[in-house]
Design a protein around this motif. Structure first.
Motif, PDB file in Angstrom:
ATOM      1  N   ALA A  80     -72.179  28.854   2.008  1.00  0.00           N
ATOM      2  CA  ALA A  80     -73.621  28.736   1.761  1.00  0.00           C
ATOM      3  C   ALA A  80     -74.412  28.973   3.035  1.00  0.00           C
ATOM      4  O   ALA A  80     -75.483  29.598   3.022  1.00  0.00           O
ATOM      5  CB  ALA A  80     -73.941  27.361   1.186  1.00  0.00           C
ATOM      6  N   HIS A  81     -73.881  28.500   4.159  1.00  0.00           N
ATOM      7  CA  HIS A  81     -74.565  28.717   5.445  1.00  0.00           C
ATOM      8  C   HIS A  81     -74.582  30.197   5.802  1.00  0.00           C
ATOM      9  O   HIS A  81     -75.611  30.748   6.215  1.00  0.00           O
ATOM     10  CB  HIS A  81     -73.871  27.918   6.547  1.00  0.00           C
ATOM     11  CG  HIS A  81     -74.424  28.175   7.909  1.00  0.00           C
ATOM     12  ND1 HIS A  81     -73.888  29.110   8.771  1.00  0.00           N
ATOM     13  CD2 HIS A  81     -75.498  27.654   8.550  1.00  0.00           C
ATOM     14  CE1 HIS A  81     -74.593  29.136   9.886  1.00  0.00           C
ATOM     15  NE2 HIS A  81     -75.573  28.253   9.772  1.00  0.00           N
ATOM     16  N   GLU A  82     -73.470  30.857   5.633  1.00  0.00           N
ATOM     17  CA  GLU A  82     -73.365  32.278   5.992  1.00  0.00           C
ATOM     18  C   GLU A  82     -74.234  33.150   5.083  1.00  0.00           C
ATOM     19  O   GLU A  82     -74.921  34.068   5.558  1.00  0.00           O
ATOM     20  CB  GLU A  82     -71.896  32.708   5.901  1.00  0.00           C
ATOM     21  CG  GLU A  82     -71.649  34.217   6.003  1.00  0.00           C
ATOM     22  CD  GLU A  82     -72.012  34.819   7.352  1.00  0.00           C
ATOM     23  OE1 GLU A  82     -72.246  36.043   7.417  1.00  0.00           O
ATOM     24  OE2 GLU A  82     -72.067  34.058   8.344  1.00  0.00           O
ATOM     25  N   GLU A  83     -74.230  32.874   3.792  1.00  0.00           N
ATOM     26  CA  GLU A  83     -74.971  33.701   2.847  1.00  0.00           C
ATOM     27  C   GLU A  83     -76.462  33.369   2.824  1.00  0.00           C
ATOM     28  O   GLU A  83     -77.276  34.193   2.399  1.00  0.00           O
ATOM     29  CB  GLU A  83     -74.367  33.554   1.446  1.00  0.00           C
ATOM     30  CG  GLU A  83     -72.964  34.111   1.322  1.00  0.00           C
ATOM     31  CD  GLU A  83     -72.916  35.616   1.579  1.00  0.00           C
ATOM     32  OE1 GLU A  83     -73.841  36.323   1.127  1.00  0.00           O
ATOM     33  OE2 GLU A  83     -71.962  36.067   2.243  1.00  0.00           O
ATOM     34  N   ALA A  84     -76.802  32.173   3.236  1.00  0.00           N
ATOM     35  CA  ALA A  84     -78.202  31.752   3.448  1.00  0.00           C
ATOM     36  C   ALA A  84     -79.148  32.017   2.270  1.00  0.00           C
ATOM     37  O   ALA A  84     -80.209  32.617   2.457  1.00  0.00           O
ATOM     38  CB  ALA A  84     -78.748  32.414   4.714  1.00  0.00           C
ATOM     39  N   PRO A  85     -78.820  31.548   1.067  1.00  0.00           N
ATOM     40  CA  PRO A  85     -79.794  31.684  -0.030  1.00  0.00           C
ATOM     41  C   PRO A  85     -80.983  30.741   0.138  1.00  0.00           C
ATOM     42  O   PRO A  85     -81.995  30.908  -0.526  1.00  0.00           O
ATOM     43  CB  PRO A  85     -78.971  31.312  -1.277  1.00  0.00           C
ATOM     44  CG  PRO A  85     -77.907  30.389  -0.761  1.00  0.00           C
ATOM     45  CD  PRO A  85     -77.572  30.891   0.617  1.00  0.00           C
ATOM     46  N   TRP A  86     -80.834  29.757   1.031  1.00  0.00           N
ATOM     47  CA  TRP A  86     -81.884  28.782   1.306  1.00  0.00           C
ATOM     48  C   TRP A  86     -82.179  28.721   2.804  1.00  0.00           C
ATOM     49  O   TRP A  86     -81.342  29.096   3.623  1.00  0.00           O
ATOM     50  CB  TRP A  86     -81.448  27.367   0.934  1.00  0.00           C
ATOM     51  CG  TRP A  86     -81.182  27.043  -0.477  1.00  0.00           C
ATOM     52  CD1 TRP A  86     -81.284  27.851  -1.576  1.00  0.00           C
ATOM     53  CD2 TRP A  86     -80.739  25.762  -0.957  1.00  0.00           C
ATOM     54  NE1 TRP A  86     -80.934  27.151  -2.707  1.00  0.00           N
ATOM     55  CE2 TRP A  86     -80.600  25.871  -2.364  1.00  0.00           C
ATOM     56  CE3 TRP A  86     -80.459  24.546  -0.349  1.00  0.00           C
ATOM     57  CZ2 TRP A  86     -80.176  24.800  -3.160  1.00  0.00           C
ATOM     58  CZ3 TRP A  86     -80.041  23.478  -1.135  1.00  0.00           C
ATOM     59  CH2 TRP A  86     -79.908  23.604  -2.520  1.00  0.00           C
TER      60      TRP A  86
END
Length: 535
Positions: free
Chosen positions: A493-499
């Motif tokens: 989630a951190h790497e893909e950064a949807p937020w």
């Protein structure tokens, strides 16, 4: 100041009008709530504002959370057992539980297994006569959590025994059915409204088993409830409960000081010290099980590009937001779950505020001259965000430094939620207060692929590696092993950064000193069933 006083007087007049029909000696508590509910059937919605006005006062679940903790305790089910293989849960139902009544409905029987079957089959079975909903409505939470993929069937053994058969073992199942969307409805009420040709009334006019009974609702102004004399948990000490809907936090505070309301939701951080110094107010506080964030709609340009999402993460001065918006009453967020929740991955390194690197990354993404975007900001105060507009202005200024021009937009709260479920947003401000103390309640509900369908995944991000991890975690019975899977999911989630993970706030609830027995819950709801007022 004159304007504030005038608003407060108008508010008092409204409350006086609303309570004119009550006996003078009756105990009436007024709660200054922050927004209007989307409706009164908790099956259909996901927000705390709506649950506060529906599920908490008027309904019960089979099991519920002990107030102030994440411990699951008996409610409409006196007890439950699970099979060794985790595929079957048997609930023994409480006897003698009464349903509310209304001008349209007088119950002829007590709560029983038929009500449990109606409640869950309605959400599960596409052929159920009450499954079809008006356009724009859906069983949001049920779908967001993939409950239709978890529950195989619900069987009635007898009037006071039901068995849930699962399609696969589900570690958080009991915590899930303690949540507000699993509030039990009356099957008899549904049958009678269907026979009368008005099935829609079931979702509009609440009939539950909870401590308070619905009286009336004046849209965007006042909700009135009265104590349910036959409540199985014991009649509330309050005779009447009123929600005075007051979106402006400053006006809520003015009403509290004037004793126009006795409890208020979500004060402004800037007002906290004043409230603490006020001898007529008790300031309650609790660490927030929450997250405030900016969601990028990955289905829309430029947010379909991971580098853009990473660049805008780097471009936001979160320390300034924490200082200016939260007034220091919280901590910076780097993961989608708060550090108070098990499986939090503290090894994740947050994006460092660096406009120079952010601008270079934006150029690498194909936007050397910047880009124009739209950011929706919250129109109401939320436990995870005390001032959406101010936060949006700070982010707008930060993004301007790297060449991103930001149009700020908002809508009335129910419209904001409706449009976001449809995916109309390009980027938006949102947040979450945990509902069951399990990491799955954050990961699956807010970032899972099923939650795109239900509408709670407002980034509309569906990542196979992330999804595989969180689904595997739900099938894993041992918490340490589940935790490792969630820790890996946080790295993705951190790497893909949807937020942009912004902050985890500390929650405050100001209560007038004549209020007795009010207790803050873990999940940011406001409970009044055990509350009393000093004479």
């Amino acid at each position: 100041m004159m304007k504030r006083k005038l608003i407060a007087k108008v508010g008092l007049a409204a409350v006086l009008c609303a309570t004119a029909g009550f006996a003078v000696a009756a105990k009436t508590l007024v709660f200054c709530s922050e927004g209007s509910p989307e409706g009164f059937n908790p099956q259909l919605f996901t927000t705390g504002t709506t649950f506060d006005a529906s599920a908490i006062p008027m309904y019960n679940r089979l099991v519920e959370f002990e107030l102030g903790t994440t411990k699951v305790i008996p409610a409409l089910a006196e007890s439950w057992t699970a099979s060794d293989d985790g595929l079957s849960y048997t609930f023994k139902l409480r006897k003698g539980v009464k349903f509310h009544s209304s001008a349209k409905f007088k119950p002829t029987r007590d709560f029983n297994a038929d009500d449990v079957l109606f409640t869950f089959n309605r959400m599960m079975d596409v052929n159920h006569p009450f499954h079809k909903l008006p356009a724009g409505q859906k069983f949001s939470y049920f779908l967001d959590m993939g409950m239709d993929k978890i529950i195989d069937k619900v069987e009635k053994v007898d009037d006071h025994t039901v068995v849930f058969k699962l399609k696969h073992p589900e570690a958080p199942f009991i915590a899930n059915v303690a949540m507000e969307f699993a509030s039990i409805l009356s099957a008899e009420y549904a049958d009678k409204m269907k026979a009368a040709g008005t099935p829609e009334v079931v979702d509009r006019d609440a009939i539950g088993t909870g401590p308070f009974q619905f009286v009336s609702y004046q849209k965007d102004a006042i909700i009135r409830y009265k104590a349910f004399d036959a409540y199985w948990g014991g009649r509330p000490k309050l005779d009447n409960l009123i929600f005075a809907i007051t979106p402006d936090a400053s006006v809520r505070y003015a009403k509290l000081k004037a004793n126009e309301c006795q409890v208020m939701a979500f004060p402004k951080p800037a007002d906290i010290e004043l409230m603490k110094a006020d001898k007529s107010i008790n300031m309650l506080t609790k660490e927030g099980l929450n997250i405030g964030y900016i969601a990028f709609n990955v289905e829309k340009k430029p947010f379909d590009n991971k580098l853009v999402r990473q660049a805008l993460n780097m471009a936001v001065d979160k320390q300034n937001i924490l200082k200016t918006v939260y007034q220091g009453a919280g901590q910076l967020a780097k993961n989608p779950i708060p550090p108070t929740l098990w499986s939090y991955n503290d090894k994740v390194q947050d994006y460092v505020y660096d406009p120079v690197k952010a601008k270079a990354l934006l150029a690498k993404a194909g936007y050397p001259n910047g880009v124009e975007v739209e950011l929706w900001y919250l129109p109401v105060t939320r436990p995870y965000n005390p001032d959406g507009k101010r936060m949006a202005e700070l982010i707008q200024a930060d993004w301007e430094k790297i060449g991103v021009k930001t149009k700020l937009t908002t809508y009335e709260w129910t419209e904001y939620l409706k449009r976001s479920k449809q995916g109309d947003q390009q980027s938006m401000m949102f947040g979450w207060s945990g509902d069951n103390g399990d990491p799955d309640n954050f990961f699956a509900t807010l970032m899972g692929c099923e939650a795109v369908k239900g509408g709670a995944n407002v980034s509309r991000w569906c990542d196979k590696k992330f999804e595989d991890l969180i689904q595997k975690a739900k099938l894993t019975p041992k918490q340490p092993e589940r935790a490792k899977l969630y820790e890996q999911a946080q790295v993705i989630a951190h790497e893909e950064a949807p937020w942009i993970n912004l902050a985890h706030s500390v929650r405050f609830t100001p209560v007038r000193k004549e209020v007795i027995g009010f207790k803050m819950g873990v999940f940011a709801h406001h409970h009044f069933e055990k509350v009393d007022l000093a004479k």
